[in-house]
Write an enzyme that holds these catalytic residues in place. Sequence first.
Site, short mmCIF file in Angstrom:
data_model
loop_
_atom_site.label_atom_id
_atom_site.label_comp_id
_atom_site.label_asym_id
_atom_site.label_seq_id
_atom_site.Cartn_x
_atom_site.Cartn_y
_atom_site.Cartn_z
N GLU A 280 0.79 -1.24 0.00
CA GLU A 280 0.00 0.00 0.00
C GLU A 280 0.82 1.29 0.00
OE1 GLU A 280 -2.92 -0.27 3.11
OE2 GLU A 280 -3.98 -1.87 2.10
N GLU B 80 -5.55 -8.78 0.58
CA GLU B 80 -6.20 -8.46 1.86
C GLU B 80 -7.64 -8.08 1.62
OE1 GLU B 80 -4.42 -5.45 4.43
OE2 GLU B 80 -2.42 -6.10 3.81
#
Length: 458
Positions: free
Chosen positions: A193, A373
């Site tokens: 991220e 995720e």
Amino acid sequence: MLFLIFLILAIIIFNLLFKETRWDWNKINLDSITFPKSFIWGTATASHQVEGNCKNNWSEFEKGFKNNGKPNIKDAQISGLACDHWQRYKSDIELIKSIGVKHYRFSLEWSKIEPELGVFNDEALNHYSDVIDELLKNNIEPVITLHHFSHPIWFDKLGAFEKEKNISHLVSFCDKVFSHYSNRVKYWCTINEPGVVAIQGYFTGMFPPGEKNGQKAGEVYKNLLESHVQIYKSLKKLPNGNSVKIGIVKNINQFDPWNRYNIFDWLFTFAMNHVFNWAPINFFKTGKLKFRVPGLIWNSHINKDAVKSLDFFGLNYYSHNHIRFNPFSKDYSDLMYKKNDIMTDMPYTIYAEGIYRAIKLVSKLNLPIIITENGVADKEDSIRSEYIKKYLFAVSKSIKDGYNVVGYYYWSLMDNFEWAFGYDMRFGLFEVDFENQKRTLKKGAKAYINIIKTQSNE
Ligand code: BGC
């Protein structure tokens, strides 16, 4: 005047043509979800959140306070021993096995492996080697993340990702661990991220180093994406480089305008989608990175090597937000929620249509997609089962519609240190009692276990 009329008409026509995707869940049978037999089921954690005893940029940040006197972490919590996963990895791997997943994504704690610049700790290197062997012994594929939010204090002191020249330190670390583990590890995630690290660290100030400087956020974001490209190139040249799969992990943080008839809500929504989602995806498509939000994030960069720097795309998906432009609020916008939306404990709603939209967006890159995720913070464990079924329905629908999604990792294996929220957010399939480290399977996790059981080969 004429322009105004044109604009109003354009907005009306646009809204008639493009509505926010909403499915009629009453007509969907969540018990008839099907997946290809080859689909990969997994779960994930990150070192700083579970291992315990980390000394890194985050453990430093946890001690600090904001300018308004509030602690950096909710109620001044610290990660401390976390889930003691460092000591308990063998029994935790038994838990992973017990739920039937075949992939375990975890991150290497750079600060433990290279506590000083150029000094590598054999005990830490051996520890991860043992974790890998234990996973393989249990028929679980190790999936390594090289950078998941945390890094050594010495790297921070050098300016971390604020300086492009520091990327070489991360690349050297990656080369080192790759040479140790690539004979046994087939899946590698480079940066987790990048947008979150840059925006939360340098724009909202919620993550270390807690700054609020849009220019720096843009530079850090660019350097993190560039790090991915350099790591990819370097690892591919090493032994086993061509036989492993290397990808980035990028969350799609989805934004829709609060009022679809308000031009300012639209503009701000575009800006947010542009920075979080579209610009980085375009970088991997064209090699050109352009952040174009005047006064906030303005940066451009070209690296044609970005185009062929992914063997898969790791997609994290959690959040869908409605944006209301507000020039007086600290982030220039308010996050809004619809009346009937089901809230999770994080400031996100259950919106499974969003993961479908995110898959559609990243499929522009024509790569296999792994959902690296997806999960829910739900302390009461009252919506986890519904969440899992709805999101997996959306993933299965995307596969039926032709999108190349090959795997799904539920976040997270167990409750853990949820960054700025401390231990209050409970994402785990297993509940952790942090007084005695007892793990207990949650009722809601059974939805995941049942789907895996009915959809797997064995
Ligand atoms: C991060 C995880 C985090 C999860 C839930 C992701 O942004 O990669 O570390 O725990 O979101 O908030």
